[in-house]
Design an enzyme around this catalytic site. Structure first.
Site, mmCIF file in Angstrom:
data_model
loop_
_atom_site.group_PDB
_atom_site.id
_atom_site.type_symbol
_atom_site.label_atom_id
_atom_site.label_comp_id
_atom_site.label_asym_id
_atom_site.label_seq_id
_atom_site.Cartn_x
_atom_site.Cartn_y
_atom_site.Cartn_z
ATOM 1 N N SER A 140 -10.472 -1.022 4.152
ATOM 2 C CA SER A 140 -9.621 -1.306 5.327
ATOM 3 C C SER A 140 -9.089 -0.003 5.896
ATOM 4 C CB SER A 140 -8.425 -2.162 4.914
ATOM 5 O OG SER A 140 -8.886 -3.355 4.340
ATOM 6 N N ARG A 190 0.845 -1.216 0.000
ATOM 7 C CA ARG A 190 0.000 0.000 0.000
ATOM 8 C C ARG A 190 0.873 1.256 0.000
ATOM 9 N NH1 ARG A 190 -2.176 -3.651 -0.928
ATOM 10 N NH2 ARG A 190 -4.001 -4.638 -0.033
ATOM 11 N N GLU A 248 -4.365 3.009 6.783
ATOM 12 C CA GLU A 248 -4.202 2.917 5.340
ATOM 13 C C GLU A 248 -4.834 4.167 4.705
ATOM 14 O OE1 GLU A 248 -5.002 -1.150 3.960
ATOM 15 O OE2 GLU A 248 -5.860 -0.274 2.165
HETATM 16 C C1 LIG Z 1 -15.503 -0.195 0.111
HETATM 17 C C2 LIG Z 1 -14.034 -0.015 -0.148
HETATM 18 C C3 LIG Z 1 -13.232 -1.114 -0.398
HETATM 19 C C4 LIG Z 1 -11.873 -0.947 -0.662
HETATM 20 N N1 LIG Z 1 -11.120 -2.056 -0.911
HETATM 21 C C5 LIG Z 1 -9.805 -1.915 -1.205
HETATM 22 C C6 LIG Z 1 -9.008 -3.056 -1.525
HETATM 23 O O1 LIG Z 1 -9.478 -4.177 -1.569
HETATM 24 N N2 LIG Z 1 -7.700 -2.851 -1.800
HETATM 25 C C7 LIG Z 1 -7.149 -1.611 -1.796
HETATM 26 O O2 LIG Z 1 -5.943 -1.498 -2.076
HETATM 27 N N3 LIG Z 1 -7.873 -0.514 -1.495
HETATM 28 C C8 LIG Z 1 -9.177 -0.635 -1.216
HETATM 29 N N4 LIG Z 1 -9.927 0.473 -0.907
HETATM 30 C C9 LIG Z 1 -9.285 1.786 -0.898
HETATM 31 C C10 LIG Z 1 -9.485 2.583 -2.209
HETATM 32 O O3 LIG Z 1 -10.433 1.971 -3.023
HETATM 33 C C11 LIG Z 1 -8.178 2.723 -2.987
HETATM 34 O O4 LIG Z 1 -7.199 3.342 -2.193
HETATM 35 C C12 LIG Z 1 -8.372 3.525 -4.268
HETATM 36 O O5 LIG Z 1 -7.211 3.442 -5.038
HETATM 37 C C13 LIG Z 1 -8.702 4.984 -3.982
HETATM 38 O O6 LIG Z 1 -9.019 5.604 -5.206
HETATM 39 P P1 LIG Z 1 -9.660 7.035 -5.246
HETATM 40 O O7 LIG Z 1 -9.703 7.450 -6.672
HETATM 41 O O8 LIG Z 1 -10.928 7.061 -4.527
HETATM 42 O O9 LIG Z 1 -8.558 7.885 -4.454
HETATM 43 P P2 LIG Z 1 -8.873 9.134 -3.510
HETATM 44 O O10 LIG Z 1 -9.400 8.659 -2.220
HETATM 45 O O11 LIG Z 1 -9.653 10.142 -4.247
HETATM 46 O O12 LIG Z 1 -7.396 9.693 -3.296
HETATM 47 C C14 LIG Z 1 -6.495 8.971 -2.481
HETATM 48 C C15 LIG Z 1 -5.197 9.796 -2.359
HETATM 49 O O13 LIG Z 1 -4.556 9.880 -3.628
HETATM 50 C C16 LIG Z 1 -4.465 11.241 -4.080
HETATM 51 N N5 LIG Z 1 -4.841 11.230 -5.505
HETATM 52 C C17 LIG Z 1 -5.939 10.680 -6.058
HETATM 53 N N6 LIG Z 1 -5.886 10.757 -7.401
HETATM 54 C C18 LIG Z 1 -4.733 11.389 -7.709
HETATM 55 C C19 LIG Z 1 -4.096 11.758 -8.926
HETATM 56 N N7 LIG Z 1 -4.628 11.499 -10.118
HETATM 57 N N8 LIG Z 1 -2.899 12.394 -8.846
HETATM 58 C C20 LIG Z 1 -2.350 12.656 -7.646
HETATM 59 N N9 LIG Z 1 -2.888 12.327 -6.460
HETATM 60 C C21 LIG Z 1 -4.068 11.697 -6.491
HETATM 61 C C22 LIG Z 1 -5.454 12.022 -3.220
HETATM 62 O O14 LIG Z 1 -5.034 13.355 -3.024
HETATM 63 C C23 LIG Z 1 -5.450 11.234 -1.916
HETATM 64 O O15 LIG Z 1 -4.365 11.616 -1.110
HETATM 65 C C24 LIG Z 1 -11.297 0.344 -0.651
HETATM 66 C C25 LIG Z 1 -12.112 1.460 -0.404
HETATM 67 C C26 LIG Z 1 -13.465 1.283 -0.168
HETATM 68 C C27 LIG Z 1 -14.330 2.486 0.070
#
Ligand SMILES: Cc1cc2nc3c(=O)[nH]c(=O)nc-3n(C[C@H](O)[C@H](O)[C@H](O)COP(=O)(O)OP(=O)(O)OC[C@H]3O[C@@H](n4cnc5c(N)ncnc54)[C@H](O)[C@@H]3O)c2cc1C
Length: 349
Positions: free
Chosen positions: A232, A163, A329
């Protein structure tokens, strides 16, 4: 381009925390990204880039501009052994998994149903069911926001870890704009994760595996559109062998996984369960009753601080019992941007 002014962020973070930002803009191209970033910084405003808000916890109103990366695009080409996919950061991760699967480019099934956008996937090195993004990542294209220069980080340079990636360490003034994936043309199901071991490697098809994972996820993770959560909340702790051995002597049923570097991964869910915290509630924040690694916004009106207080309580209980300090995380965001979560825990607890 859509611009929303002083709008709640409740619908832009899966924890459903009801805070606001000065403005929220959807950005569909690199040039828009640069324009809005420059406008904001010239006016001394903070800028937060978001995809789906699935990995963030807002602690208070954000005093700045939120840019939602919606840069689209998907190009596919093939070499003799691989499919090569170039994907815009604003594509939805799960839709990419479905697209590749149904166009006979299987391989990403274990990473199905992970919410969020492609741009955040390498930052977090998303992983599930024994597979991580780094196994497919060929490169990450990053836009340097202060000078508009584009840099391609090849997979090795991304310094992927559990991660983790280089983008978590030096990410000020950068945006991920595209990701390159490389999928082998020879499909091997990855079934070594505990909950997949009952599957038959020689009989299962990619679509069957995809569906199996969907069922498993539905049973253990709440749907964020119904119960606010960010998946998580804590990372699985990775400890030295002697620490794991001492714990195993005291708790022979403790699950653990040996890592290539000699360290041992413990399972945060097991540690929390052992403190009898599954289903525990503190104010409007709770530990999900089916999976204690998931903290929830119980009635959709918790504040970020209530979630942090619950997380503190859990950390202290786990540390008292096992001398292990869990690390989040999820990334904590205050009025000006991301803050050091551990520092906040130390101040609050
Ligand atoms: C129900 C649920 C289940 C999940 N299961 C998993 C799992 O099985 N495995 C896992 O690894 N994760 C899991 N996650 C966590 C999440 O899905 C991941 O971390 C995912 O990659 C987040 O994507 P996001 O676009 O929503 O990022 P965001 O939450 O929008 O951003 C996360 C971080 O990245 C930065 N960021 C986002 N996009 C960019 C960009 N283009 N350039 C620069 N910075 C950026 C943001 O500023 C922030 O700091 C889960 C989350 C939920 C809600």
């Amino acid at each position: 381009m859509c611009i929303f002014n002083k709008v709640t962020l409740k619908y832009f973070n899966t924890f459903s925390i009801d805070v606001s930002a000065e403005s929220i803009k959807e950005v569909y191209s690199e040039s828009e990204l640069l324009i809005y970033w420059r406008q904001a910084t010239q006016n001394n405003k903070s800028v937060l880039l978001l995809g789906g808000g699935c990995n963030v916890l807002f602690l208070e109103d954000y005093n700045g501009v939120v840019l939602l990366n919606r840069i689209k695009g998907l190009l596919v080409h093939e070499s003799s052994n691989f499919w090569h996919l170039h994907i815009g950061a604003g594509e939805i991760w799960h839709q990419l998994v479905v697209y590749s699967l149904f166009r006979n480019m299987p391989g990403l099934e274990n990473l199905a149903w992970i919410p969020g956008y492609v741009g955040a996937a390498p930052i977090h090195n998303i992983g599930a069911f024994g597979v991580e993004l780094q196994q497919f990542c060929e490169y990450v294209d990053v836009l340097q926001l202060n000078n508009g220069e584009k840099i391609r980080f090849m997979s090795f340079d991304c310094k992927f870890g559990y991660r983790d990636s280089i983008f978590k360490k030096k990410f000020y003034k950068y945006a991920v704009v595209a990701v390159g994936l490389k999928i082998s043309k020879i499909w091997h199901p990855v079934l070594n994760y505990r909950s997949l071991r009952s599957l038959n490697v020689s009989e299962i098809s990619p679509i069957q595996l995809f569906r199996f994972i969907y069922d498993l996820r539905c049973r253990s993770i709440p749907d964020p559109s119904v119960i606010g959560n960010a998946g998580s909340f804590f990372k699985n702790p990775i400890v030295d062998r002697n620490i794991a051995d001492n714990l195993s002597n005291c708790y022979p049923d403790m699950p653990c996984s040996f890592q290539c570097n000699g360290k041992v991964k413990l399972f945060a869910a097991w540690l929390i369960d052992s403190c009898h915290l599954k289903g525990y509630r503190l104010g409007n924040a709770g530990v999900y009753s089916k999976q204690s690694l998931v903290l929830i916004n119980s009635n959709q009106c918790a504040t970020g601080i209530e979630i942090v207080k619950l997380a503190c309580f859990i950390r202290n209980r786990v540390a008292d019992k096992f001398s292990i300090w869990l690390e989040p995380e999820v990334r904590f965001i205050d009025a000006h941007g991301e803050i050091d979560a551990i520092k906040l825990f130390n101040e609050l607890c």
